[in-house]
Design a protein around this motif. Structure first.
Motif, PDB file in Angstrom:
ATOM      1  N   ASN A  64       0.819  -1.213   0.000  1.00  0.00           N
ATOM      2  CA  ASN A  64       0.000   0.000   0.000  1.00  0.00           C
ATOM      3  C   ASN A  64       0.851   1.260   0.000  1.00  0.00           C
ATOM      4  OD1 ASN A  64      -2.107  -1.779  -0.008  1.00  0.00           O
ATOM      5  ND2 ASN A  64      -2.979  -1.118   1.935  1.00  0.00           N
ATOM      6  N   ALA A  65       2.000   1.219   0.639  1.00  0.00           N
ATOM      7  CA  ALA A  65       2.918   2.366   0.589  1.00  0.00           C
ATOM      8  C   ALA A  65       3.365   2.621  -0.850  1.00  0.00           C
ATOM      9  CB  ALA A  65       4.121   2.125   1.492  1.00  0.00           C
ATOM     10  N   GLY A  66       3.615   1.549  -1.594  1.00  0.00           N
ATOM     11  CA  GLY A  66       3.980   1.695  -3.000  1.00  0.00           C
ATOM     12  C   GLY A  66       2.856   2.294  -3.829  1.00  0.00           C
ATOM     13  N   VAL A  67       1.619   1.888  -3.554  1.00  0.00           N
ATOM     14  CA  VAL A  67       0.464   2.450  -4.265  1.00  0.00           C
ATOM     15  C   VAL A  67       0.304   3.925  -3.905  1.00  0.00           C
ATOM     16  CG1 VAL A  67      -2.050   2.340  -4.529  1.00  0.00           C
ATOM     17  CG2 VAL A  67      -0.720   0.223  -4.431  1.00  0.00           C
ATOM     18  N   ILE A  68       0.403   4.257  -2.626  1.00  0.00           N
ATOM     19  CA  ILE A  68       0.276   5.642  -2.183  1.00  0.00           C
ATOM     20  C   ILE A  68       1.330   6.525  -2.842  1.00  0.00           C
ATOM     21  CG2 ILE A  68       0.633   7.137  -0.160  1.00  0.00           C
ATOM     22  CD1 ILE A  68      -0.936   4.965   1.462  1.00  0.00           C
ATOM     23  N   ALA A  69       2.541   6.006  -3.004  1.00  0.00           N
ATOM     24  CA  ALA A  69       3.629   6.783  -3.620  1.00  0.00           C
ATOM     25  C   ALA A  69       3.294   7.202  -5.054  1.00  0.00           C
ATOM     26  CB  ALA A  69       4.928   5.979  -3.596  1.00  0.00           C
ATOM     27  N   LEU A  70       2.415   6.462  -5.710  1.00  0.00           N
ATOM     28  CA  LEU A  70       2.007   6.787  -7.080  1.00  0.00           C
ATOM     29  C   LEU A  70       0.968   7.906  -7.138  1.00  0.00           C
ATOM     30  CD1 LEU A  70       1.678   3.157  -8.484  1.00  0.00           C
ATOM     31  CD2 LEU A  70       3.557   4.771  -8.883  1.00  0.00           C
ATOM     32  N   LYS A  71       0.467   8.328  -5.969  1.00  0.00           N
ATOM     33  CA  LYS A  71      -0.578   9.362  -5.878  1.00  0.00           C
ATOM     34  C   LYS A  71      -1.775   8.999  -6.772  1.00  0.00           C
ATOM     35  CE  LYS A  71       2.776  12.980  -4.821  1.00  0.00           C
ATOM     36  NZ  LYS A  71       2.790  12.918  -3.430  1.00  0.00           N
ATOM     37  N   PRO A  72      -2.382   7.850  -6.483  1.00  0.00           N
ATOM     38  CA  PRO A  72      -3.465   7.364  -7.343  1.00  0.00           C
ATOM     39  C   PRO A  72      -4.739   8.198  -7.231  1.00  0.00           C
ATOM     40  CG  PRO A  72      -3.384   6.064  -5.349  1.00  0.00           C
ATOM     41  CD  PRO A  72      -2.196   7.002  -5.308  1.00  0.00           C
ATOM     42  N   LYS A  73      -5.497   8.196  -8.317  1.00  0.00           N
ATOM     43  CA  LYS A  73      -6.834   8.800  -8.347  1.00  0.00           C
ATOM     44  C   LYS A  73      -7.780   7.739  -8.913  1.00  0.00           C
ATOM     45  CE  LYS A  73      -5.573  12.737  -6.798  1.00  0.00           C
ATOM     46  NZ  LYS A  73      -5.597  12.827  -5.368  1.00  0.00           N
ATOM     47  N   PHE A  74      -8.773   7.372  -8.120  1.00  0.00           N
ATOM     48  CA  PHE A  74      -9.746   6.359  -8.512  1.00  0.00           C
ATOM     49  C   PHE A  74     -11.065   7.025  -8.881  1.00  0.00           C
ATOM     50  CE2 PHE A  74      -6.854   4.172  -5.680  1.00  0.00           C
ATOM     51  CZ  PHE A  74      -6.748   2.892  -6.195  1.00  0.00           C
ATOM     52  N   THR A  75     -11.732   6.477  -9.868  1.00  0.00           N
ATOM     53  CA  THR A  75     -13.103   6.835 -10.185  1.00  0.00           C
ATOM     54  C   THR A  75     -13.900   5.540 -10.124  1.00  0.00           C
ATOM     55  OG1 THR A  75     -12.330   8.576 -11.672  1.00  0.00           O
ATOM     56  CG2 THR A  75     -14.640   7.908 -11.873  1.00  0.00           C
ATOM     57  N   ILE A  76     -14.712   5.418  -9.091  1.00  0.00           N
ATOM     58  CA  ILE A  76     -15.464   4.187  -8.877  1.00  0.00           C
ATOM     59  C   ILE A  76     -16.678   4.156  -9.804  1.00  0.00           C
ATOM     60  CG2 ILE A  76     -16.828   2.855  -7.209  1.00  0.00           C
ATOM     61  CD1 ILE A  76     -15.003   4.061  -5.005  1.00  0.00           C
ATOM     62  N   GLU A  77     -16.790   3.064 -10.572  1.00  0.00           N
ATOM     63  CA  GLU A  77     -17.968   2.858 -11.416  1.00  0.00           C
ATOM     64  C   GLU A  77     -19.079   2.179 -10.629  1.00  0.00           C
ATOM     65  OE1 GLU A  77     -17.416   1.274 -15.336  1.00  0.00           O
ATOM     66  OE2 GLU A  77     -15.460   2.260 -15.528  1.00  0.00           O
ATOM     67  N   PHE A  78     -18.710   1.133  -9.873  1.00  0.00           N
ATOM     68  CA  PHE A  78     -19.692   0.491  -9.005  1.00  0.00           C
ATOM     69  C   PHE A  78     -18.994  -0.346  -7.956  1.00  0.00           C
ATOM     70  CE2 PHE A  78     -19.174  -2.809 -12.269  1.00  0.00           C
ATOM     71  CZ  PHE A  78     -19.011  -3.946 -11.502  1.00  0.00           C
ATOM     72  N   ILE A  79     -19.713  -0.578  -6.858  1.00  0.00           N
ATOM     73  CA  ILE A  79     -19.317  -1.532  -5.823  1.00  0.00           C
ATOM     74  C   ILE A  79     -20.582  -2.320  -5.483  1.00  0.00           C
ATOM     75  CG2 ILE A  79     -18.365  -1.917  -3.525  1.00  0.00           C
ATOM     76  CD1 ILE A  79     -17.239   0.965  -3.650  1.00  0.00           C
ATOM     77  N   LEU A 107       1.952   9.244 -17.515  1.00  0.00           N
ATOM     78  CA  LEU A 107       0.604   9.108 -16.977  1.00  0.00           C
ATOM     79  C   LEU A 107       0.054   7.742 -17.372  1.00  0.00           C
ATOM     80  CD1 LEU A 107      -1.928  10.268 -15.569  1.00  0.00           C
ATOM     81  CD2 LEU A 107      -2.615  11.164 -17.815  1.00  0.00           C
ATOM     82  N   VAL A 108      -0.483   7.024 -16.406  1.00  0.00           N
ATOM     83  CA  VAL A 108      -1.066   5.707 -16.642  1.00  0.00           C
ATOM     84  C   VAL A 108      -2.551   5.770 -16.293  1.00  0.00           C
ATOM     85  CG1 VAL A 108      -1.048   3.276 -15.961  1.00  0.00           C
ATOM     86  CG2 VAL A 108       1.102   4.539 -16.114  1.00  0.00           C
ATOM     87  N   ASN A 109      -3.365   5.321 -17.227  1.00  0.00           N
ATOM     88  CA  ASN A 109      -4.801   5.159 -16.988  1.00  0.00           C
ATOM     89  C   ASN A 109      -5.106   3.687 -17.148  1.00  0.00           C
ATOM     90  OD1 ASN A 109      -6.045   7.867 -16.629  1.00  0.00           O
ATOM     91  ND2 ASN A 109      -5.002   8.221 -18.571  1.00  0.00           N
ATOM     92  N   THR A 110      -5.651   3.089 -16.118  1.00  0.00           N
ATOM     93  CA  THR A 110      -5.949   1.667 -16.131  1.00  0.00           C
ATOM     94  C   THR A 110      -7.239   1.451 -15.342  1.00  0.00           C
ATOM     95  OG1 THR A 110      -4.996  -0.537 -15.759  1.00  0.00           O
ATOM     96  CG2 THR A 110      -4.510   1.144 -14.104  1.00  0.00           C
ATOM     97  N   SER A 111      -7.556   0.208 -15.088  1.00  0.00           N
ATOM     98  CA  SER A 111      -8.740  -0.063 -14.296  1.00  0.00           C
ATOM     99  C   SER A 111      -8.474  -1.232 -13.359  1.00  0.00           C
ATOM    100  CB  SER A 111      -9.946  -0.364 -15.187  1.00  0.00           C
ATOM    101  OG  SER A 111      -9.716  -1.535 -15.931  1.00  0.00           O
ATOM    102  N   VAL A 112      -9.290  -1.308 -12.340  1.00  0.00           N
ATOM    103  CA  VAL A 112      -9.285  -2.456 -11.438  1.00  0.00           C
ATOM    104  C   VAL A 112     -10.709  -2.987 -11.393  1.00  0.00           C
ATOM    105  CG1 VAL A 112      -7.304  -1.754 -10.042  1.00  0.00           C
ATOM    106  CG2 VAL A 112      -9.577  -0.997  -9.386  1.00  0.00           C
ATOM    107  N   ASP A 113     -10.827  -4.271 -11.293  1.00  0.00           N
ATOM    108  CA  ASP A 113     -12.119  -4.942 -11.229  1.00  0.00           C
ATOM    109  C   ASP A 113     -11.945  -6.001 -10.154  1.00  0.00           C
ATOM    110  OD1 ASP A 113     -14.654  -5.859 -11.769  1.00  0.00           O
ATOM    111  OD2 ASP A 113     -14.327  -6.003 -13.928  1.00  0.00           O
ATOM    112  N   THR A 114     -12.214  -5.621  -8.922  1.00  0.00           N
ATOM    113  CA  THR A 114     -11.785  -6.380  -7.757  1.00  0.00           C
ATOM    114  C   THR A 114     -12.697  -7.543  -7.413  1.00  0.00           C
ATOM    115  OG1 THR A 114     -13.017  -5.113  -6.111  1.00  0.00           O
ATOM    116  CG2 THR A 114     -10.883  -4.231  -6.781  1.00  0.00           C
ATOM    117  N   LEU A 115     -12.138  -8.450  -6.660  1.00  0.00           N
ATOM    118  CA  LEU A 115     -12.886  -9.500  -5.983  1.00  0.00           C
ATOM    119  C   LEU A 115     -12.305  -9.583  -4.580  1.00  0.00           C
ATOM    120  CD1 LEU A 115     -14.929 -11.758  -5.797  1.00  0.00           C
ATOM    121  CD2 LEU A 115     -13.240 -13.282  -6.821  1.00  0.00           C
ATOM    122  N   GLU A 116     -13.144  -9.327  -3.583  1.00  0.00           N
ATOM    123  CA  GLU A 116     -12.679  -9.251  -2.201  1.00  0.00           C
ATOM    124  C   GLU A 116     -13.562 -10.117  -1.321  1.00  0.00           C
ATOM    125  OE1 GLU A 116     -11.854  -4.549  -3.117  1.00  0.00           O
ATOM    126  OE2 GLU A 116     -13.706  -5.206  -2.174  1.00  0.00           O
TER     127      GLU A 116
END
Length: 144
Positions: A64-79, A107-116
């Motif tokens: 998570n420290a590595g993710v935070i270092a990237l200064k991420p910006k999420f746009t949630i489509e749904f949960i 700049l990287v634009n990608t997506s996540v589609d999680t399963l938790e």
């Protein structure tokens, strides 16, 4: 290390399983490492993009420290979440767009589609026991 204040705050913020995804995204965007780690049970498993797993809070903190270092910006489509019959376990699925800047300035634009998978805690809050940021996409991913 997780402190009592963080635990009390989380017990109020994570009353439903899908709250955990919202709180995690907010913590990663704001740089709040303590909250991002406190959302997980001590022996939780987090998947890497490669499909390898890491177990425990120290590994999750490092990730998570590595993710935070990237200064991420999420746009949630749904949960969306589904509860087990006895209400003690749940699955979350979250689809979100993710933007961040690599150290080289790209700049990287990608997506996540999680399963938790989450477990209800004694205080009624929820915590992750398994978190796969790419879980719903994994079958179609070329890189394992």
């Amino acid at each position: 290390m997780e402190n009592e204040n963080t635990t009390v705050q989380l017990s109020k913020l994570t009353r439903q399983p899908d709250d955990c995804s919202r709180v995690l995204v907010a913590a990663l965007e704001s740089g709040d490492i303590e909250t991002s780690v406190a959302l997980y049970e001590p022996s939780a498993v987090l998947f890497k993009k490669s499909g390898e797993t890491m177990t425990g809070l120290d590994a999750i903190r490092e990730n998570n420290a590595g993710v935070i270092a990237l200064k991420p910006k999420f746009t949630i489509e749904f949960i969306t979440f589904t509860l087990s019959g006895d209400g003690t376990l749940a699955t979350n699925r979250m689809k979100a767009n993710l933007a961040f800047v690599k150290p080289d300035g790209t700049l990287v634009n990608t997506s996540v589609d999680t399963l938790e998978v989450l477990r209800r805690q004694a205080d009624g809050s929820w915590r992750y026991i398994i978190d796969d940021p790419y879980g719903s996409m994994r079958a179609g991913m070329k890189q394992r």
